[in-house]
Motif scaffolding. Structure first.
Motif, PDB file in Angstrom:
ATOM      1  N   GLY A 205      16.040   2.655 -22.163  1.00  0.00           N
ATOM      2  CA  GLY A 205      14.749   3.248 -22.652  1.00  0.00           C
ATOM      3  C   GLY A 205      14.121   2.073 -23.563  1.00  0.00           C
ATOM      4  N   GLY A 206      14.858   1.094 -23.937  1.00  0.00           N
ATOM      5  CA  GLY A 206      14.106  -0.064 -24.754  1.00  0.00           C
ATOM      6  C   GLY A 206      13.142  -0.787 -23.902  1.00  0.00           C
ATOM      7  N   GLY A 207      12.348  -1.446 -24.621  1.00  0.00           N
ATOM      8  CA  GLY A 207      11.221  -2.182 -24.237  1.00  0.00           C
ATOM      9  C   GLY A 207      10.246  -2.868 -24.973  1.00  0.00           C
ATOM     10  N   LEU A 208       9.103  -2.976 -24.554  1.00  0.00           N
ATOM     11  CA  LEU A 208       8.125  -3.770 -25.552  1.00  0.00           C
ATOM     12  C   LEU A 208       6.720  -2.556 -25.487  1.00  0.00           C
ATOM     13  CD1 LEU A 208       6.472  -6.169 -26.741  1.00  0.00           C
ATOM     14  CD2 LEU A 208       5.759  -6.781 -24.540  1.00  0.00           C
ATOM     15  N   VAL A 209       6.365  -2.390 -26.594  1.00  0.00           N
ATOM     16  CA  VAL A 209       5.193  -1.305 -26.976  1.00  0.00           C
ATOM     17  C   VAL A 209       4.509  -2.104 -28.029  1.00  0.00           C
ATOM     18  CG1 VAL A 209       6.768   0.080 -28.749  1.00  0.00           C
ATOM     19  CG2 VAL A 209       4.988   0.851 -27.192  1.00  0.00           C
ATOM     20  N   GLN A 210       3.136  -1.455 -28.076  1.00  0.00           N
ATOM     21  CA  GLN A 210       2.557  -1.796 -29.081  1.00  0.00           C
ATOM     22  C   GLN A 210       2.603  -0.878 -30.378  1.00  0.00           C
ATOM     23  OE1 GLN A 210      -1.556  -1.916 -27.610  1.00  0.00           O
ATOM     24  NE2 GLN A 210      -1.503  -3.900 -26.989  1.00  0.00           N
ATOM     25  N   SER A 211       2.246  -1.461 -31.569  1.00  0.00           N
ATOM     26  CA  SER A 211       2.291  -0.771 -32.485  1.00  0.00           C
ATOM     27  C   SER A 211       1.487   0.680 -32.533  1.00  0.00           C
ATOM     28  CB  SER A 211       1.650  -1.541 -33.721  1.00  0.00           C
ATOM     29  OG  SER A 211       1.735  -0.822 -34.999  1.00  0.00           O
ATOM     30  N   GLY A 212       2.194   1.701 -33.008  1.00  0.00           N
ATOM     31  CA  GLY A 212       1.741   2.908 -32.718  1.00  0.00           C
ATOM     32  C   GLY A 212       2.137   3.701 -31.572  1.00  0.00           C
ATOM     33  N   GLY A 213       2.757   3.027 -30.641  1.00  0.00           N
ATOM     34  CA  GLY A 213       3.091   3.466 -29.514  1.00  0.00           C
ATOM     35  C   GLY A 213       4.561   4.353 -29.644  1.00  0.00           C
TER      36      GLY A 213
ATOM     37  N   GLN B 277      26.014  -0.976 -25.593  1.00  0.00           N
ATOM     38  CA  GLN B 277      25.976  -2.419 -25.798  1.00  0.00           C
ATOM     39  C   GLN B 277      24.482  -2.485 -26.227  1.00  0.00           C
ATOM     40  OE1 GLN B 277      25.222  -0.301 -23.227  1.00  0.00           O
ATOM     41  NE2 GLN B 277      23.156  -1.043 -22.386  1.00  0.00           N
ATOM     42  N   GLY B 278      23.762  -1.689 -26.523  1.00  0.00           N
ATOM     43  CA  GLY B 278      22.586  -2.133 -27.135  1.00  0.00           C
ATOM     44  C   GLY B 278      21.228  -2.168 -26.038  1.00  0.00           C
ATOM     45  N   THR B 279      20.403  -1.529 -26.768  1.00  0.00           N
ATOM     46  CA  THR B 279      19.067  -1.729 -25.840  1.00  0.00           C
ATOM     47  C   THR B 279      17.975  -2.298 -26.735  1.00  0.00           C
ATOM     48  OG1 THR B 279      17.394  -0.744 -24.424  1.00  0.00           O
ATOM     49  CG2 THR B 279      18.100   0.674 -26.428  1.00  0.00           C
ATOM     50  N   GLN B 280      17.105  -3.272 -26.411  1.00  0.00           N
ATOM     51  CA  GLN B 280      16.179  -3.985 -27.088  1.00  0.00           C
ATOM     52  C   GLN B 280      14.942  -3.270 -27.231  1.00  0.00           C
ATOM     53  OE1 GLN B 280      16.330  -7.143 -28.740  1.00  0.00           O
ATOM     54  NE2 GLN B 280      14.627  -6.351 -29.846  1.00  0.00           N
ATOM     55  N   VAL B 281      14.400  -2.950 -28.475  1.00  0.00           N
ATOM     56  CA  VAL B 281      13.136  -2.326 -28.746  1.00  0.00           C
ATOM     57  C   VAL B 281      12.306  -3.326 -29.424  1.00  0.00           C
ATOM     58  CG1 VAL B 281      11.840  -0.672 -29.913  1.00  0.00           C
ATOM     59  CG2 VAL B 281      13.908  -0.188 -28.775  1.00  0.00           C
ATOM     60  N   THR B 282      10.962  -3.701 -28.878  1.00  0.00           N
ATOM     61  CA  THR B 282      10.404  -4.856 -29.384  1.00  0.00           C
ATOM     62  C   THR B 282       8.849  -4.177 -29.750  1.00  0.00           C
ATOM     63  OG1 THR B 282      11.501  -6.531 -28.646  1.00  0.00           O
ATOM     64  CG2 THR B 282       9.309  -7.191 -29.287  1.00  0.00           C
TER      65      THR B 282
ATOM     66  N   THR C 109      11.330  -3.242 -34.754  1.00  0.00           N
ATOM     67  CA  THR C 109      12.135  -4.235 -33.648  1.00  0.00           C
ATOM     68  C   THR C 109      13.472  -4.440 -34.015  1.00  0.00           C
ATOM     69  OG1 THR C 109       9.748  -5.070 -33.317  1.00  0.00           O
ATOM     70  CG2 THR C 109      11.592  -6.502 -32.694  1.00  0.00           C
ATOM     71  N   ALA C 110      14.110  -4.264 -33.004  1.00  0.00           N
ATOM     72  CA  ALA C 110      15.659  -4.553 -33.325  1.00  0.00           C
ATOM     73  C   ALA C 110      16.192  -4.074 -31.919  1.00  0.00           C
ATOM     74  CB  ALA C 110      16.031  -3.513 -34.311  1.00  0.00           C
ATOM     75  N   VAL C 111      17.694  -4.414 -31.897  1.00  0.00           N
ATOM     76  CA  VAL C 111      18.479  -4.013 -30.811  1.00  0.00           C
ATOM     77  C   VAL C 111      18.939  -2.516 -31.416  1.00  0.00           C
ATOM     78  CG1 VAL C 111      20.507  -4.354 -29.480  1.00  0.00           C
ATOM     79  CG2 VAL C 111      19.045  -6.114 -29.945  1.00  0.00           C
TER      80      VAL C 111
ATOM     81  N   SER D 196       4.807   6.495 -33.258  1.00  0.00           N
ATOM     82  CA  SER D 196       4.367   5.716 -34.419  1.00  0.00           C
ATOM     83  C   SER D 196       5.259   4.586 -34.806  1.00  0.00           C
ATOM     84  CB  SER D 196       4.000   6.606 -35.711  1.00  0.00           C
ATOM     85  OG  SER D 196       3.136   7.860 -35.325  1.00  0.00           O
ATOM     86  N   LEU D 197       5.389   3.802 -33.742  1.00  0.00           N
ATOM     87  CA  LEU D 197       6.413   2.515 -33.921  1.00  0.00           C
ATOM     88  C   LEU D 197       5.652   1.332 -34.687  1.00  0.00           C
ATOM     89  CD1 LEU D 197       8.230   2.678 -30.661  1.00  0.00           C
ATOM     90  CD2 LEU D 197       9.205   2.619 -32.513  1.00  0.00           C
TER      91      LEU D 197
END
Length: 123
Positions: free
Chosen positions: A8-16, A115-120, A91-93, A85-86
């Motif tokens: 479920g991790g991924g790249l999202v804009q601030s506020g997403g 194993q972790g999932t990246q959130v940016t 941002t982290a694993v 409200s990210l």
């Protein structure tokens, strides 16, 4: 052997928003306290949230209160972390962890880890 798999991790804009999932390999998820931790680049791993085996009690690090929600579906062997409200500081694993011990915010008390999932989060 107990295994945890995050997604479920991924790249999202601030506020997403993002929703992380953690699938537990055993059918005894209901016996475990579950938690989410995160580790940003160059920083130590930190506790984010926990949920007790029954699901009746939760706890959060102050910086995510009101924005993140931890939940569990024992029938689906899955734990979730709803993140709203990210902020770029999120941002982290993100790691899912499990313990049969008492509730704890210390990673050393958790015997099983994914194993972790990246959130940016971009600004």
């Amino acid at each position: 052997q107990v295994q945890l798999v995050e997604s479920g991790g991924g790249l999202v804009q601030s506020g997403g928003s993002l929703r992380l999932s953690c699938i537990f390999s055993e059918r005894t998820l209901s016996s475990y306290t579950m938690a989410w931790f995160r580790q940003a680049p160059g920083k130590e791993r930190e506790f984010v949230a926990y949920i007790t085996a029954s699901g009746r009690s939760t706890g959060y690090i102050e910086s995510v209160k009101g924005r993140f929600t931890i939940s569990r579906d024992n029938a689906k062997n899955t734990v979730y972390l709803q993140m709203d409200s990210l902020k770029p500081g999120d941002t982290a694993v993100y790691y899912c962890a499990a313990t049969t011990s008492a509730v704890s915010r210390s990673g050393s008390q958790y015997a099983y880890w994914g194993q972790g999932t990246q959130v940016t989060v971009s600004s």
